[in-house]
Design an enzyme around this catalytic site. Structure first.
Site, PDB file in Angstrom:
ATOM      1  N   GLY A 147       0.825  -1.193   0.000  1.00 27.68           N
ATOM      2  CA  GLY A 147       0.000   0.000   0.000  1.00 27.68           C
ATOM      3  C   GLY A 147       0.864   1.249   0.000  1.00 27.68           C
ATOM      4  O   GLY A 147       2.056   1.211   0.318  1.00 27.68           O
ATOM      5  N   CYS A 148       0.254   2.377  -0.349  1.00 24.01           N
ATOM      6  CA  CYS A 148       1.014   3.625  -0.451  1.00 24.01           C
ATOM      7  C   CYS A 148       1.473   4.135   0.913  1.00 24.01           C
ATOM      8  O   CYS A 148       2.661   4.436   1.111  1.00 24.01           O
ATOM      9  CB  CYS A 148       0.192   4.676  -1.188  1.00 24.01           C
ATOM     10  SG  CYS A 148      -1.492   4.896  -0.560  1.00 24.01           S
ATOM     11  N   TYR A 149       0.559   4.217   1.871  1.00 20.00           N
ATOM     12  CA  TYR A 149       0.955   4.643   3.215  1.00 20.00           C
ATOM     13  C   TYR A 149       1.980   3.688   3.825  1.00 20.00           C
ATOM     14  O   TYR A 149       2.998   4.135   4.378  1.00 20.00           O
ATOM     15  CB  TYR A 149      -0.265   4.740   4.132  1.00 20.00           C
ATOM     16  CG  TYR A 149      -1.182   5.913   3.898  1.00 20.00           C
ATOM     17  CD1 TYR A 149      -0.712   7.226   3.972  1.00 20.00           C
ATOM     18  CD2 TYR A 149      -2.534   5.719   3.639  1.00 20.00           C
ATOM     19  CE1 TYR A 149      -1.571   8.305   3.777  1.00 20.00           C
ATOM     20  CE2 TYR A 149      -3.400   6.788   3.443  1.00 20.00           C
ATOM     21  CZ  TYR A 149      -2.914   8.083   3.514  1.00 20.00           C
ATOM     22  OH  TYR A 149      -3.761   9.148   3.330  1.00 20.00           O
TER      23      TYR A 149
END
Length: 344
Positions: A147-149
């Site tokens: 995921g990005c976070y």
């Protein structure tokens, strides 16, 4: 020439993948699919591709048939069964969604509301954070793209946790993202009048990236790690900046921290450890596959503060997926990813 396909090519992640892949010298696009735009020419959906491609959105089966590597850019819960078909056809699957990111089925059910539909397939999947998992990625045919976070947070904390220099509990991760992280589907939160001239947290204490962050950090630290993770929406299109607060086990100076980080990432071309005194910012990583990391000390509270900045659509999604593909296929890791952020 390696043929590459995208299932879910017209969402933000899928179309960003396509934009980057069209500049990759070692592959060509086999086929793309989109449920929303089945049978339509990509140029009629996204005018920025005019003159670059005449691709038409076809069905999923044709993508699998015509491609050696398939990126699945779909909402959670839709990739597992498709991934099984891809693997059964001896193709490589790089999943952009959350379906394979968690190894614990109970944890997945708690956060996503579903059981694994292909539990045996999870045993074959590899978490695709190249800077921390490169050797496993090389030999994998099923990648769970992070995921990005989590990408911004895991890269920021890995050197300290790997060396057991900070307390594994009580870590605070305060992250801000551009609105593309919410995808192309319409929602009130990302409606222009709601987001413009605004800045607010969302999904406080219940964001689905939390278990991914904790699982991967726990693996790095070889002990259970817990975080308080709060995401916010910025009134910008792309970029993530994470401010992370952690407590050192023993007193440590900035020079020592800097040496630990530069040593940890010395062979990683996409992670840039900034000189002491500088502060990571979104502007300097925008439209690149880079992660910039800076760190600071709060002497009054004996606290380490880490700043991590990435482009959520590139290092946080499409660029990282291509980086994984390059590693699997034995290409140069930066093939198609030699991107420099614009100065303004």
């Amino acid at each position: 020439m390696i043929k590459v396909g995208i299932i879910g090519a017209t969402g933000y992640v899928g179309v960003e993948l396509l934009r980057l892949l069209l500049n990759h010298s070692q592959i060509e696009i086999g086929a793309i699919s989109s449920v929303s735009f089945d049978g339509q020419e990509l140029n009629n959906i996204y005018k920025n591709f005019l003159g670059r491609t005449n691709l038409i959105c076809t069905n999923m089966n044709e993508v699998i048939e015509k491609s050696d590597v398939i990126f699945t850019a779909l909402p959670h819960g839709l990739s597992e069964d498709i991934a099984k078909k891809i693997i059964e056809n001896n193709k490589i699957c790089i999943d952009m969604g959350a379906d394979f990111r968690l190894s614990n089925e109970e944890e997945y059910k708690y956060w996503y509301g579903n059981n694994f539909s292909q539990p045996e397939l999870h045993k074959q999947s590899t978490y695709g954070l190249p800077e921390l998992n490169k050797e496993k990625i090389k030999n994998s045919s099923l990648i769970a793209n992070p995921g990005c976070y989590p990408t911004s947070i895991e890269l920021a904390l890995a050197p300290l946790l790997k060396n057991s220099l900070i307390e594994p509990n009580g870590i605070i991760c305060d992250s801000k993202s551009g609105t593309t992280g919410s995808g192309r589907s319409l929602s009130l939160n990302t409606h222009f009048p709601e987001e413009n001239e605004n800045f607010a947290p969302y999904k406080i204490g219940e964001h689905r990236h939390t278990p991914e962050i904790e699982e991967i950090l726990s693996n790095i630290a070889n002990t259970k790690v817990t975080v308080t993770f709060t995401p916010h929406l910025l009134p910008i299109n792309r970029g993530i900046i994470s401010t992370i607060y952690c407590t050192p086990k023993e007193k440590i100076g900035l020079n020592s921290i800097h040496k630990i980080y530069t040593s940890f990432y010395e062979n990683e071309q996409f992670v840039k450890v900034l000189p002491l005194g500088e502060i990571a910012s979104i502007k300097n990583v925008r439209l690149s596959n880079n992660c910039h990391i800076s760190f600071h000390l709060n002497h009054r509270k004996d606290q380490i503060i880490i700043i991590s900045a990435i482009d959520n659509m590139i290092k946080g999604a499409a660029g990282q997926a291509i980086q994984n593909m390059n590693i699997i296929l034995g290409f140069k890791e930066n093939e198609g990813l030699n991107l420099i952020s614009p100065a303004f």
